[in-house]
Design an enzyme around this catalytic site. Structure first.
Site, PDB file in Angstrom:
ATOM      1  CG  HIS A  88      -1.999  -1.091   1.057  1.00 16.33           C
ATOM      2  ND1 HIS A  88      -2.594  -1.700   2.139  1.00 16.33           N
ATOM      3  CD2 HIS A  88      -2.537  -1.684  -0.051  1.00 16.33           C
ATOM      4  CE1 HIS A  88      -3.462  -2.604   1.715  1.00 16.33           C
ATOM      5  NE2 HIS A  88      -3.436  -2.624   0.393  1.00 16.33           N
ATOM      6  CG  HIS A 141      -6.886 -11.330  -7.737  1.00 16.54           C
ATOM      7  ND1 HIS A 141      -6.211 -10.916  -8.863  1.00 16.54           N
ATOM      8  CD2 HIS A 141      -7.167 -12.647  -7.930  1.00 16.54           C
ATOM      9  CE1 HIS A 141      -6.071 -11.940  -9.690  1.00 16.54           C
ATOM     10  NE2 HIS A 141      -6.644 -12.993  -9.143  1.00 16.54           N
ATOM     11  CB  SER A 167      -5.484  -2.692  -3.127  1.00 15.25           C
ATOM     12  OG  SER A 167      -4.371  -3.317  -2.542  1.00 15.25           O
ATOM     13  CD  GLU A 213     -12.897 -11.043  -4.380  1.00 16.86           C
ATOM     14  OE1 GLU A 213     -12.961 -12.278  -4.242  1.00 16.86           O
ATOM     15  OE2 GLU A 213     -11.814 -10.397  -4.355  1.00 16.86           O
ATOM     16  CG  ASP A 273     -10.874 -15.994 -12.880  1.00 14.17           C
ATOM     17  OD1 ASP A 273      -9.950 -15.384 -12.315  1.00 14.17           O
ATOM     18  OD2 ASP A 273     -10.765 -17.171 -13.269  1.00 14.17           O
ATOM     19  CG  ASP A 311      -2.931  -8.665  -3.391  1.00 18.18           C
ATOM     20  OD1 ASP A 311      -2.198  -9.645  -3.177  1.00 18.18           O
ATOM     21  OD2 ASP A 311      -3.415  -7.958  -2.482  1.00 18.18           O
TER      22      ASP A 311
END
Length: 475
Positions: A18, A41, A102, A120, A145, A166
């Protein structure tokens, strides 16, 4: 790794990730032109550090907790201010209870003209994330996905921005998948900034992933690796890292100053062993126009002693630039995937803002009714995830028209916008909106196509009502 990020929010891996994201977003905001952040993600966005999950591991206490309790020199304070200001704003009474993931961090650092796409896959997490951003027109949440999004959401219409990858790393082969996914995205959008996060237990797989990115054509790469403890079998995660492709020219210098401080305050347990670097120093190597050696010169290295009795390695910051010629994308196959009935589009309308035609422009951005474009549109629909369009395909198209044309508005790429009436394999008809984007490499010119079916964009992949494949409304 039994991974749900609620157990790990605010840990040492988040701290480095971050801080780096905030530095990159601060740099991108220096220009007035809008940019987009794509988080593949995204998780749930905001984490309760008093929750059972967070309290069970307590990892945040050795991460963001240590950062807030440490004495921060003025130089470090300035570098961390964008990130820590967001953390403070989410905890107005001064007690650390909430920690931004994030997507929330990115959203807090965006301006009015910037946008966020948060992806997500987990249904419940996606619902929580959608609630976090409910009513926010600058952010859209997509239940999809993340690896699929990485391959299809770039380049964004803004032409500038950051892609954050991520993954959970809970199945074998994720390190290789990270390298492959970033490489494929880089081919589609060679000027984007990409950040990939990874856990470290052995440098061998990490180095292999970095080499694969260089082989794929990454021309500027900085890796930031932090070890906090020695490697032990079945022990806690000893290290984590980031690979940044096309980093801001300021990033390497900033990390050179910041990472030794992070290492000193985040070190846990004994020194390195078992595959981690065996020296209590930080090595920094850089190639590139910002601070690297000239072409053909050897790598410059500097050792930084860490005054920490744990004899833990501080960090490894390595940047590599490889001067290479990027191959142009292969031409679209002449064989049609599907038989399409095409009605030619009318000539370009000057009112749409199209500049005088040149052979280079025509090659870079083909016409809406170009056969290769129509075949690409059909392929994009046919190859979509079965859960997205339900397996339907386009059988025919007519009434093809150009709806817009932009260049340097604000993207540096030329982009043509089109629409067509289509007949689908389930017997229904729909309106297809698609954009044809110029994608320039070092040699030659190629193009990309994004397509959206107006009535079937259930996941709002294209911002609802296919807005991302339509020309931006005039202000």
């Amino acid at each position: 790794m039994n991974y749900r990020h609620a157990f790990h929010a605010g840990n040492f891996g988040d701290v480095v990730k971050h801080a780096v994201l905030a530095r990159i977003l601060t740099y991108l905001a220096r220009k007035d032109a809008p940019f987009r952040v794509i988080d593949t993600h995204a998780g749930i966005g905001l984490y309760d550090l008093s929750s059972d999950e967070a309290e069970r591991t307590g990892e945040w206490r050795d991460g963001i907790g240590r950062v807030l309790e440490a004495e921060r020199p003025a130089e470090i304070e300035d570098l961390l201010a964008p990130w820590l200001d967001v953390v403070a704003a989410l905890n107005p009474d001064g007690t650390l209870l909430s920690y931004p993931g994030s997507p929330v961090l990115a959203r807090r650092l965006l301006r009015r003209q910037d946008r966020l796409t948060a992806v997500e896959l987990h249904p419940l997490d996606s619902q929580v994330l959608a609630h976090v951003f409910a009513g926010d027109r600058h952010a859209k949440v997509v239940e999809l996905d993340g690896w699929l999004a990485l391959g299809s959401f770039v380049p964004p219409k803004e032409g500038r921005g950051l892609v954050v990858v991520d993954p959970a790393f809970e199945v074998p082969g994720e390190m290789e998948r990270l390298g492959d996914g970033l490489a494929r995205a880089l081919k589609r959008w060679p000027t984007g900034v990409y950040v990939g996060w990874y856990p470290i237990k052995s440098m061998g797989r990490v180095d292999a992933m970095h080499k694969s990115l260089l082989a794929a054509g990454a021309t500027s790469l900085v890796a930031i690796d932090l070890w906090v403890r020695r490697v032990t079998e079945d022990g806690p995660l000893p290290g984590a890292g980031l690979v940044v492709i096309n980093p801001p020219w300021t990033l390497a210098d900033e990390m050179d100053r910041l990472m030794p401080w992070f290492s000193a305050i985040l070190a846990q347990g004994e020194g390195p062993a078992g595959g981690s670097p065996a020296s209590p120093s930080a090595e920094a190597s850089y190639h590139g126009p910002a601070r690297g050696p000239k072409r053909g010169a050897s790598v410059a290295r500097a050792s930084l002693t860490v005054p920490r009795r744990s004899r833990m390695v501080s960090s490894i910051i390595s940047g590599v630039v490889v001067m290479s010629v990027r191959r142009t994308l292969k031409a679209v196959s002449a064989a049609a995937l599907l038989a399409l009935s095409i009605v030619p589009a009318s000539a370009a309308d000057p009112a749409l803002g199209e500049p005088a035609a040149t052979s280079a422009t025509q090659n870079a951005v083909p016409a809406c009714d170009d056969t290769g474009i129509q075949q690409a549109v059909a392929r994009r629909i046919a190859r979509a995830d079965k859960s997205y369009y339900g397996g339907i395909v386009i059988q025919s198209a007519d009434r093809v028209v150009q709806t817009g044309y932009s260049v340097n508005q604000p993207s540096t790429y030329a982009r043509r916008y089109c629409s067509a009436h289509v007949v689908l394999s389930n017997g229904s008809t729909d309106e297809a909106f698609y954009s044809i984007s110029q994608n320039q490499g070092f040699v030659g010119v190629s193009w990309n196509v994004d397509v959206c079916l107006a009535g079937l964009d259930h996941y709002r992949v294209y911002d609802g009502a296919c807005r991302d494949t339509k020309p931006a409304p005039s202000r």
